[in-house]
Each structure stands twice: as C-alpha cells, then as structure tokens.
Scaffold this active site. Structure first.
Site, PDB file in Angstrom:
ATOM      1  N   THR A 145       0.829  -1.205   0.000  1.00  0.00           N
ATOM      2  CA  THR A 145       0.000   0.000   0.000  1.00  0.00           C
ATOM      3  C   THR A 145       0.863   1.255   0.000  1.00  0.00           C
ATOM      4  OG1 THR A 145      -1.662  -1.197   1.285  1.00  0.00           O
ATOM      5  CG2 THR A 145      -1.822   1.211   1.259  1.00  0.00           C
ATOM      6  N   GLU A 146       0.606   2.138  -0.955  1.00  0.00           N
ATOM      7  CA  GLU A 146       1.307   3.425  -1.058  1.00  0.00           C
ATOM      8  C   GLU A 146       2.832   3.265  -1.081  1.00  0.00           C
ATOM      9  OE1 GLU A 146      -0.566   5.951  -1.682  1.00  0.00           O
ATOM     10  OE2 GLU A 146      -2.460   4.970  -1.214  1.00  0.00           O
ATOM     11  N   LEU A 147       3.290   2.131  -1.601  1.00  0.00           N
ATOM     12  CA  LEU A 147       4.719   1.804  -1.695  1.00  0.00           C
ATOM     13  C   LEU A 147       5.416   1.800  -0.332  1.00  0.00           C
ATOM     14  CD1 LEU A 147       6.011   3.575  -4.954  1.00  0.00           C
ATOM     15  CD2 LEU A 147       5.025   1.306  -4.675  1.00  0.00           C
ATOM     16  N   TRP A 299       5.484   6.646  -0.781  1.00  0.00           N
ATOM     17  CA  TRP A 299       5.606   7.624  -1.868  1.00  0.00           C
ATOM     18  C   TRP A 299       4.807   8.891  -1.585  1.00  0.00           C
ATOM     19  CZ3 TRP A 299       2.931   5.373  -6.923  1.00  0.00           C
ATOM     20  CH2 TRP A 299       1.573   5.194  -6.699  1.00  0.00           C
TER      21      TRP A 299
END
Length: 499
Positions: A145-147, A299
């Site tokens: 999730t979300e890097l 990120w």
C-alpha cells in the site's frame, strides 16, 4: 539497452456514509452507496476505460515492445464488479495480451504491514487469489500500500516467496545513489527492489497541467529528452503513479491521453529504451547493492514516510483501536463482519484524518468526502464503535460487563493464536496432555478451522470424553481465565521441549 518500467496503482476505497453517534448500535450499514457508485462510474468513464483502451491499442501497435504493470486493490476490484463490470472486462483484455503484469498488494489497501504480520499475510494471499481468479495470472511481484516499505516489511514479503517488490526511491534513504538500478533487501538477497524515480514520475502525475510550473507545457519531446539525460550507466527508469492521473487528476482536456500515447510511441521508435514489466527488470538486471530501510518509507508527501496516515493523535488512536480488535477477528466467522473489517482497514480512512497538506496532498483531497480531518475522525470512530458492538456479540462478549474481565478475555484470545502456529506433532502432544475441562473452555473461543483441526487430531478415546464433558457442562469467562494459566504453561513446555 536501458529500460522504462511503467507501474500504475488502481484503487478506490469504500467511503463511509455520515454516521452519527446515535446510529451506534442501531445502524450496521456503513457505506455511502451513492457516493461510492457515482465516483466509481465517473472515474471509470473518464479514466479507467479510455486509458485501458489506449494501452490496448499501444500493445496492438507494438505487440513486442510495449509493456506495463498494474496493482489493483481488492476494494477497487469489488467496486468494479458492483458498479462498473465493463472495467473488469477491459482489464481482462489487457491481461490476455501477455504484455501486462498484475501485482499483488494488501487486499484492503491497508496499513496492516505496519501492525499485524498474520493479517498482512492473509490479505496478500486473498488479493493474489482474487487476481488469479479474475485475470488468470498468478502475481510474481509485490507492491505494498502506497509503496510503504521497511526492512521488516521486506522480510515478511520475502518469507511469502516474492522475489520482486516496488517501493519509493526516497532521497533520505538513497543519499547519493540513483533510484535507476535494481537493489536488494538488506538481509535477504533474493528479494529485489525496484525504486520509483519520483522526479520523472511526478512530472506526469502531479505537474503535467500545472501552468505555473516552469516546465509547462510538458511535451513528449521534452520528456523524452529528460529520459535520455538520465545517466547512461543507469539501468531502469521506474515510472510509478496513480492510474487516475489519466483523465481524473489530469483531465482529458489537458492532453494527458495524447501525451501518453505519443510518448510510448516515441520511446519505442527512438530505440534507446525498452519497456519491461517489473518481474522482467529484476530477472534481467543484477542488483547493485543492499538497501537498508530501518524505518518505513512511502511515496507520499515531501517526507516520503507514513506520517500522512499515522502522523497525529487522531490517526494513532483510530489505528490503535482498529487493530486492538484483531485478536477477536481471528475467531470471527461472520462474513458480514469480515467484509466490514477489511473495509475499515483501508488506508484512505486514516489519510482523511491527516492535518498536514502539501502539493501532492491536494490529489487525495480531491476524493476526500469530509470537510475536515476532525469530522473524518469522529465519523470513523462512530462506525468503529458500532463494529465493535457487533463483534462483541458475535464472539459472546455481550454479557461481559467489567473492563477487567474484558481485558482478561482479549489477552487470552491474543495468546491463543500460539496454538495456531503449532506443528502437527506439537499439536497432537498438546491435545494429549491438556485437561478435558481446560480444552472445553478454550474450544468455545476457537475459530471454526481450529475447532475442526482439534476434533480431527484428537485421539478417539479423549474425543469421546471431551464430547461427554461438553454435553454436561457450561463455561464462564472466569473459567477461561482459569483455564489459560495451565494451558499457557503446557504450551511453553511443549515449545521448549521441541527446541
């Protein structure tokens, strides 16, 4: 030849309806049906469908040369099935080309990797199975999730058997090093890491239509020049971005679709770069070194950390109270509760509570249904309070009045997860030595799978004694507390003897 690796994140959360304090205990439906449907249908029409067709046309025009990758959250997939099934069909067409790689992530697009390894693994498996069911391909690459990534998370991903993982090319981690190489986990060299080139990615995702940007307007010629200016020794430029960039964050009127179509063609025709899928990059390239990430990165925002989701007291309280329910959820068999449990873990709920906003935060505010972070917090906590009532009733906690008693039970349920981790040999020994009356009390709070394993593994004679005892007795919470003391000692003895 150097490579370009395109990765697109596809995600839409189930947004919560306005849920007041007086709804708690009375209203058990939490979704804002109208908002979820309207957003999904709009984004499907403006972004997903036209962009999928554009990519399909590019693949048809360049069947050998053009490749991309996607991570589609379980929440998005479910809403496609509910509201826009044509989007699923368009992704299936892309899958059939063989030029598209589908990645695995957490099913709920959650922050669970930061909190609960077992739930993390369960969600990853659930998502992988969903991707294989819909698109006929088993994911080879993981993207959190979300890097979000750290050494600890990477270790868990490695243990699940993945050999490629995506994350952010955070400057405070890389220092002088370039994101345009393949790296590897700090301790597990089999897990290769691909890092987002945030400058070139964000030029498209965030700055493309910003007219006060010094480089506006961004043309394909200019962007190709920037690509070619990347150090000649660099091996891969990873362009990672939200799929909603195309048609939603950057409207069609900005020229974003034409930009993408022409850019892909120009890169191929120029011949200096080749398009590769993430698993191909790590298969063909060699790691240039280990990447040490002691604290989680992502990120999001300028800090590239997790403060967008867990950066204030409201977020921390909501996150803590949510995962305090995880031990009880291990013993929940109610499908409605399990679905709501997943939806409530979605990271967006915590992002809505964020009290800091930067340039890239504006994109997330675009889909934010709340006028303020404080209202997001209150609404979420009201829903969570009702969810806890339902969960309590489901696992027979309704009659428990004292907070001390509740604490005893929650601790026992959490500790009981040790039983799930026993090998078959140890579990047989455990069932052989445990007292019938202690097993009887524990059995009432076991998951259905563990109950089945218990009755199938228990010796026939003891099983008959157990069934007879069950018919003649009733348990109480006090019995559970009393039973767990000798059971805990027995488990420790079995585990230590095995060592």
């Amino acid at each position: 030849m150097r490579a370009v690796c395109f990765y697109f994140q596809v995600h839409q959360p189930y947004r919560l309806k306005k849920y007041r304090f007086f709804n708690i205990g009375n209203d058990h439906y939490y979704d804002d049906e109208y908002l979820n449907r309207s957003i999904m249908e709009r984004v499907a029409d403006q972004s997903y469908l036209p962009m999928n067709q554009l990519l399909l046309n590019l693949i048809k025009n360049y069947p050998v040369d053009f490749k991309v990758s996607f991570s589609i959250s379980g929440m998005a997939l479910e809403q496609f099935e509910q509201y826009s099934p044509q989007v699923i069909e368009s992704f299936k067409k892309l899958a059939q080309t063989g030029n598209v790689e589908f990645l695995t992530e957490t099913y709920a697009h959650s922050l669970v990797a930061l909190k609960d390894k077992k739930e993390f693994k369960r969600q990853v498996q659930q998502h992988s199975e969903k991707i294989e069911q819909l698109f006929g391909v088993k994911p080879l690459t993981f993207r959190n999730t979300e890097l979000i990534y750290s050494d600890e998370i990477g270790e868990a991903v490695n243990d699940m058997g993945f050999e490629t993982m995506l994350t952010e090319g955070a400057k405070h981690i890389l220092g002088w090093k370039s994101p345009n190489y393949v790296y590897e986990h700090a301790e597990h060299s089999k897990l290769k890491l691909l890092l987002k080139n945030y400058s070139l990615s964000d030029d498209i995702a965030f700055r493309f239509s910003t007219q006060d940007w010094s480089e506006w307007p961004l043309t394909t010629e200019k962007y190709l020049t920037w690509l070619k200016e990347v150090n000649a020794k660099d091996e891969v430029v990873n362009l990672f971005m939200d799929y909603e960039t195309f048609g939603e964050h950057q409207w069609a009127e900005t020229g974003i679709f034409d930009f993408m179509r022409i850019l892909a063609s120009k890169i191929i025709e120029d011949g200096e770069f080749t398009f590769l899928k993430p698993s191909e990059v790590t298969k063909q390239g060699q790691s240039v070194g280990k990447l040490h990430v002691p604290n989680p990165i992502s990120w999001a925002d300028e800090e590239r950390d997790v403060s967008a989701w867990l950066g204030n007291e409201m977020q921390d309280e909501a996150f803590g109270k949510l995962y305090a329910l995880a031990p009880q959820m291990l013993y929940c068999e109610n499908e409605y509760l399990k679905r709501d449990w997943l939806k409530l873990q979605t990271s967006d709920h915590f992002y809505y509570m964020c009290t800091k906003w930067y340039a890239d935060g504006d994109v997330h505010k675009y889909f934010n249904p709340y006028p303020s972070p404080y209202e997001a917090f209150i609404n979420y906590m009201n829903v969570l309070a009702d969810f806890q009532i339902r969960l309590d009733e489901e696992i027979n906690l309704k009659s428990i009045d004292g907070s001390e008693e509740r604490k005893i039970l929650e601790e026992s349920l959490a500790d009981m997860s040790i039983i799930n981790e026993l090998s078959l040999t140890k579990f047989r020994l455990f069932l052989k030595e445990i007292r019938i009356k202690d097993l009887y009390v524990l059995y009432a709070f076991m998951s259905e799978d563990l109950k089945k394993w218990t009755t199938e593994t228990m010796q026939r004679k003891k099983l008959k004694e157990f069934q007879l005892f069950t018919n003649e007795n009733q348990h109480t919470l006090k019995d559970l507390n009393n039973a767990w003391i000798p059971v805990s000692k027995l488990l420790k003895k079995i585990i230590l003897e095995a060592k």
